[in-house]
Design an enzyme around this catalytic site. Structure first.
Site, short mmCIF file in Angstrom:
data_model
loop_
_atom_site.label_atom_id
_atom_site.label_comp_id
_atom_site.label_asym_id
_atom_site.label_seq_id
_atom_site.Cartn_x
_atom_site.Cartn_y
_atom_site.Cartn_z
N ASN A 77 0.42 -1.36 0.14
CA ASN A 77 0.10 -0.10 -0.45
C ASN A 77 0.74 1.41 0.17
O ASN A 77 2.50 1.12 0.41
CB ASN A 77 -1.42 0.21 1.08
CG ASN A 77 0.20 -0.03 2.21
OD1 ASN A 77 0.64 1.01 3.20
ND2 ASN A 77 -0.13 -1.14 3.25
N ARG A 78 0.55 2.45 -0.12
CA ARG A 78 1.31 3.67 -0.05
C ARG A 78 1.46 4.40 0.91
O ARG A 78 1.69 5.22 1.02
CB ARG A 78 0.41 4.56 -1.01
CG ARG A 78 -0.05 4.18 -2.51
CD ARG A 78 -1.13 5.47 -3.03
NE ARG A 78 -1.25 5.26 -4.70
CZ ARG A 78 -0.48 4.59 -5.46
NH1 ARG A 78 0.96 4.64 -5.45
NH2 ARG A 78 -1.00 4.30 -6.94
#
Ligand code: C5P
Length: 232
Positions: free
Chosen positions: A30-31
């Site tokens: 994920n970011r």
């Protein structure tokens, strides 16, 4: 000079984002930049706490900065959710406070082959079967590794047809059972990967107990203010 209202306290902060291996070279991730979690760790250390940062895939320079800063934190580096869970539970066994600021993958591949998955010419992609990860925050809140431990989570939300950011945050606060939940609006340039943040702090019943906006350090200090009020 900062107030030393966390002096003698043992705190654990998780930061970053977990990666779930698909095979030896690929992952689902994920970011999350980890900046809010790092700011929380540094703010707690500045206020006198003994801090363990459980760092999920942070940039190397950030990790070094936390480890060797003016108020150094212990750093445990992890990659997957299973590793993060083990590290948080080990470091949290005797902690006054555990803050789950890491973005944890909700699902992981059911199996991780030892060899790289090959692309077979003429064949389409193989499906990846996913299984659900444990909810580490909900576990910590339910089990209480220490009876008087303060357990804190984050809720990154977007408003939608089924409710506002705050309504989603409120529902999450009640569901997770944590003592505090920091709700922040994400999407359209807010939250992830930026240097500022805007959070509303809710208690376990979903009532507003704090509000902060500005740098991630300012938000971190507002969250620690709310934590300090709960410490025995
Ligand atoms: O449910 P959601 O992922 O939005 O909840 C976010 C909060 O729960 C964060 O504090 C995150 O660290 C924690 N979490 C967790 N384990 C999971 C998923 C989220 O501890 N499997």
């Amino acid at each position: 000079p900062e107030s030393q209202d966390l002096a003698g306290r043992d705190v654990v902060v998780s930061a970053g984002g977990t990666r779930e291996p698909i095979d030896p070279v690929r992952f689902i991730g994920n970011r999350s930049s980890g900046r809010q979690g790092v700011a929380l760790a540094q703010a707690a250390a500045a206020r006198g706490a003994h801090v363990t940062l459980v760092a999920a895939n942070l940039a190397q320079d950030v990790t070094e900065q936390v480890r060797t800063g003016e108020r150094p934190c212990a750093v445990v580096q992890v990659e997957s959710t299973a590793q993060l869970r083990d590290a948080v539970r080990a470091a949290g066994a005797d902690a006054d406070v555990v803050v789950m600021a890491a973005a944890v993958a909700d699902f992981r591949p059911a199996a991780t082959p030892d060899a790289k998955i090959k692309k077979v010419p003429g064949q389409g992609p193989a499906p990846i079967e996913l299984v659900e990860n444990p909810d580490i925050l909900a576990e910590l809140a339910r089990e209480r590794l220490r009876p008087d431990q303060v357990v804190v989570g984050f809720a990154a939300e977007t408003g939608d047809a089924s409710g506002s950011v705050l309504e989603h945050g409120r529902a999450k606060a009640r569901r997770k059972g944590a003592d505090l939940i920091a709700v922040n609006a994400v999407g359209s340039g807010r939250g992830f990967g930026t240097d500022s943040n805007e959070v509303t702090v809710l208690d376990g019943a979903g009532d507003v107990v704090g509000q902060a906006s500005g740098s991630k350090r300012a938000v971190a200090d507002a969250l620690w203010d709310a934590v300090v009020k709960l410490l025995p």
